[in-house]
Design a protein around this motif. Sequence first.
Motif, PDB file in Angstrom:
ATOM      1  N   GLY A 109      -7.486  -8.613  -2.494  1.00 17.88           N
ATOM      2  CA  GLY A 109      -8.598  -8.134  -1.907  1.00 17.88           C
ATOM      3  C   GLY A 109      -8.498  -6.643  -1.720  1.00 17.88           C
ATOM      4  N   ASP A 110      -7.550  -5.888  -1.649  1.00 19.75           N
ATOM      5  CA  ASP A 110      -7.497  -4.481  -1.437  1.00 19.75           C
ATOM      6  C   ASP A 110      -7.466  -3.555  -2.731  1.00 19.75           C
ATOM      7  OD1 ASP A 110      -6.930  -1.879  -0.960  1.00 19.75           O
ATOM      8  OD2 ASP A 110      -5.391  -2.105   0.468  1.00 19.75           O
ATOM      9  N   PRO A 111      -9.111  -3.020  -2.886  1.00 18.53           N
ATOM     10  CA  PRO A 111      -9.110  -2.219  -4.277  1.00 18.53           C
ATOM     11  C   PRO A 111      -8.134  -1.498  -4.733  1.00 18.53           C
ATOM     12  CG  PRO A 111     -10.973  -2.347  -2.599  1.00 18.53           C
ATOM     13  CD  PRO A 111      -9.691  -2.664  -2.034  1.00 18.53           C
ATOM     14  N   GLU A 112      -7.234  -0.648  -3.559  1.00 20.35           N
ATOM     15  CA  GLU A 112      -6.325   0.109  -3.896  1.00 20.35           C
ATOM     16  C   GLU A 112      -5.159  -0.327  -4.729  1.00 20.35           C
ATOM     17  OE1 GLU A 112      -5.381   2.732  -0.680  1.00 20.35           O
ATOM     18  OE2 GLU A 112      -7.464   3.250  -0.438  1.00 20.35           O
ATOM     19  N   ARG A 167       0.793  -1.485   0.071  1.00 22.63           N
ATOM     20  CA  ARG A 167       0.054   0.146  -0.142  1.00 22.63           C
ATOM     21  C   ARG A 167       0.953   1.313  -0.013  1.00 22.63           C
ATOM     22  NH1 ARG A 167      -3.336  -3.416   3.098  1.00 22.63           N
ATOM     23  NH2 ARG A 167      -2.230  -2.831   4.885  1.00 22.63           N
ATOM     24  N   ARG A 177       3.411   0.759  -3.823  1.00 19.10           N
ATOM     25  CA  ARG A 177       2.836   0.524  -4.997  1.00 19.10           C
ATOM     26  C   ARG A 177       3.566  -0.380  -5.894  1.00 19.10           C
ATOM     27  NH1 ARG A 177      -0.910   2.027  -1.861  1.00 19.10           N
ATOM     28  NH2 ARG A 177      -2.926   3.213  -2.979  1.00 19.10           N
ATOM     29  N   ARG A 229      -4.758 -10.556   1.212  1.00 17.89           N
ATOM     30  CA  ARG A 229      -4.786  -9.109   1.552  1.00 17.89           C
ATOM     31  C   ARG A 229      -4.417  -8.313   0.392  1.00 17.89           C
ATOM     32  NH1 ARG A 229      -2.608  -8.711   7.795  1.00 17.89           N
ATOM     33  NH2 ARG A 229      -3.512 -10.745   8.560  1.00 17.89           N
ATOM     34  N   SER A 277      -5.284  -2.744  -7.113  1.00 19.51           N
ATOM     35  CA  SER A 277      -5.640  -3.474  -8.084  1.00 19.51           C
ATOM     36  C   SER A 277      -4.620  -3.882  -9.044  1.00 19.51           C
ATOM     37  CB  SER A 277      -6.938  -2.864  -8.766  1.00 19.51           C
ATOM     38  OG  SER A 277      -6.480  -1.700  -9.014  1.00 19.51           O
TER      39      SER A 277
END
Length: 216
Positions: A71-74, A44, A47, A68, A76
């Motif tokens: 499953g994190d939209p940020e 996160r 990136r 994890r 993708s």
Amino acid sequence: MIRVLIADDQALVRGGFRVLVDSEPDMAVVGEAGDGGTAAALARETRPDVVLMDVQMPGVDGLEGVRRIVGDPELSGVRVLILTTFDQDDYAIEGLAAGASGFLLKNTDPAQLLHGIRVVAGGEELLSPGLTRRLIARMTTPSAVDHSVFDQLTTREREVVALAAQGLSNEEITRELVISPATTKTHISRALAKLGARDRAQLVALAYRHGLVQPG
């Protein structure tokens, strides 16, 4: 530049991967993590394009780390390539089910690992050589051969799907059929759409389940 995050509980292993990756002009290591939870948190922050994820780590293991991240939209756009010393089908199945884009053994040749990073960063899936047939055999159930499911594919699309089922990457398919990389990607995309397959792994599973190719 391909940004790489390395997740492994052994500092020596992480250091070796860092040296290998940083030696490439088109790659750079952006972080290191000792478990899956830290890897997800660092992903996160940094990136990366690709996360090299070990499976067996203390605390939060690699498979949970994959879940994890995926499953994190940020995150993708982050792709995960699982690396392990264990050549066990269960890890591959769990990893792919969790959303990983590839699976390689740590004893893979360095050139193959670097190639794998590039393949995954380019949006393709990658399986360890020799693993594909065993994996698909476990992911599918025996059924009567029914080629009709592929009737909607063109002859060339069938050829491309068959080669993908044998574990070839898009680059290798391009060389095998003497076509352009763009044409290969187009055939894969059209086959996915026509067969209603979610991803490359499911496309390969269909090829084995309905007899387009045979294990062994």
